[in-house]
Scaffold this motif. Sequence first.
Motif, PDB file in Angstrom:
ATOM      1  N   GLU A  73       0.817  -1.217   0.000  1.00  0.00           N
ATOM      2  CA  GLU A  73       0.000   0.000   0.000  1.00  0.00           C
ATOM      3  C   GLU A  73       0.847   1.262   0.000  1.00  0.00           C
ATOM      4  OE1 GLU A  73      -2.478  -0.473   3.385  1.00  0.00           O
ATOM      5  OE2 GLU A  73      -3.755  -1.998   2.452  1.00  0.00           O
ATOM      6  N   ARG A  74       2.103   1.143   0.383  1.00  0.00           N
ATOM      7  CA  ARG A  74       2.995   2.299   0.475  1.00  0.00           C
ATOM      8  C   ARG A  74       4.004   2.367  -0.662  1.00  0.00           C
ATOM      9  NH1 ARG A  74       1.253   0.689   5.298  1.00  0.00           N
ATOM     10  NH2 ARG A  74       0.763   2.247   6.881  1.00  0.00           N
ATOM     11  N   LEU A  75       3.807   1.522  -1.670  1.00  0.00           N
ATOM     12  CA  LEU A  75       4.672   1.579  -2.846  1.00  0.00           C
ATOM     13  C   LEU A  75       4.276   2.744  -3.749  1.00  0.00           C
ATOM     14  CD1 LEU A  75       4.893  -2.189  -3.849  1.00  0.00           C
ATOM     15  CD2 LEU A  75       6.735  -0.784  -2.898  1.00  0.00           C
ATOM     16  N   PRO A  76       5.196   3.269  -4.519  1.00  0.00           N
ATOM     17  CA  PRO A  76       4.844   4.317  -5.484  1.00  0.00           C
ATOM     18  C   PRO A  76       3.829   3.810  -6.510  1.00  0.00           C
ATOM     19  CG  PRO A  76       7.239   4.131  -5.220  1.00  0.00           C
ATOM     20  CD  PRO A  76       6.633   2.950  -4.527  1.00  0.00           C
ATOM     21  N   ALA A  77       3.071   4.707  -7.074  1.00  0.00           N
ATOM     22  CA  ALA A  77       2.098   4.337  -8.096  1.00  0.00           C
ATOM     23  C   ALA A  77       2.808   3.623  -9.247  1.00  0.00           C
ATOM     24  CB  ALA A  77       1.383   5.578  -8.612  1.00  0.00           C
ATOM     25  N   GLY A  78       2.219   2.523  -9.694  1.00  0.00           N
ATOM     26  CA  GLY A  78       2.778   1.787 -10.812  1.00  0.00           C
ATOM     27  C   GLY A  78       3.817   0.759 -10.454  1.00  0.00           C
ATOM     28  N   VAL A  79       4.089   0.574  -9.147  1.00  0.00           N
ATOM     29  CA  VAL A  79       5.059  -0.420  -8.699  1.00  0.00           C
ATOM     30  C   VAL A  79       4.355  -1.417  -7.793  1.00  0.00           C
ATOM     31  CG1 VAL A  79       7.202  -0.838  -7.418  1.00  0.00           C
ATOM     32  CG2 VAL A  79       6.961   1.222  -8.816  1.00  0.00           C
ATOM     33  N   GLY A  80       4.646  -2.700  -7.970  1.00  0.00           N
ATOM     34  CA  GLY A  80       4.053  -3.736  -7.130  1.00  0.00           C
ATOM     35  C   GLY A  80       5.089  -4.745  -6.705  1.00  0.00           C
ATOM     36  N   PHE A  81       4.638  -5.733  -5.948  1.00  0.00           N
ATOM     37  CA  PHE A  81       5.489  -6.850  -5.542  1.00  0.00           C
ATOM     38  C   PHE A  81       5.161  -8.073  -6.389  1.00  0.00           C
ATOM     39  CE2 PHE A  81       5.398  -4.716  -1.255  1.00  0.00           C
ATOM     40  CZ  PHE A  81       6.765  -4.440  -1.185  1.00  0.00           C
TER      41      PHE A  81
END
Length: 210
Positions: free
Chosen positions: A59-67
């Motif tokens: 939820e705290r990742l930058p927009a457009g980045v995931g795990f």
Amino acid sequence: MVLLSDPRVRNIPVLECGEPLVEIGVDAGITLDPRERDEAGEYGRVRAGVLERLRAASERLPAGVGFLVIEGHRSPEEQARRFARYADRLRRSGITDPVERRRRASAFVSPVEVAPHCAGAALDLTHIDADGVELDMGRPVNGHRTGDERACPLDAPGLSAAARKNRDLLAERLGAEGFVNYPSEWWHWSYGDRYWALMRGVSAAVYGPV
């Protein structure tokens, strides 16, 4: 660097909290990579508390980045098989002393009795963009399998600026949720296991083998 073969890790007691293994599934900001899953699909499970912390980090990742999660829980049988395979590779490379071979093997495959993956406490993961493409991390997950051991540590020298930035993001977000990194593997993070307890100065692990 403290390796998983270190007696201090084995000497950490386990006060099992009884949390169940849960399926990672499809979640906002979290994708499960099917390539490493066994026939039972067990690699896609972790302890409930581990998944909660992963969700909080996503939820705290930058927009457009995931795990992208490569692997979670691993059976003791599979762990033992992988350790033996890597130790045999070292033997064939000329490491004849069994104590030294065990120490070196544990840099990339944990001895089964303390393995964070067997406790459902560990995640092997990386970052992907909005299209599911893996970000530049310098070297791929499990780079030790292809002879890239020198680039596997989280703080490996010689990384590009982009790879360094992406590894720092991984460390920042997961570290903020209480995960600890196994320093020889930039992709390996755990919570609640013996190694985590030793690194965090906690008296006991909360997750044992399951």
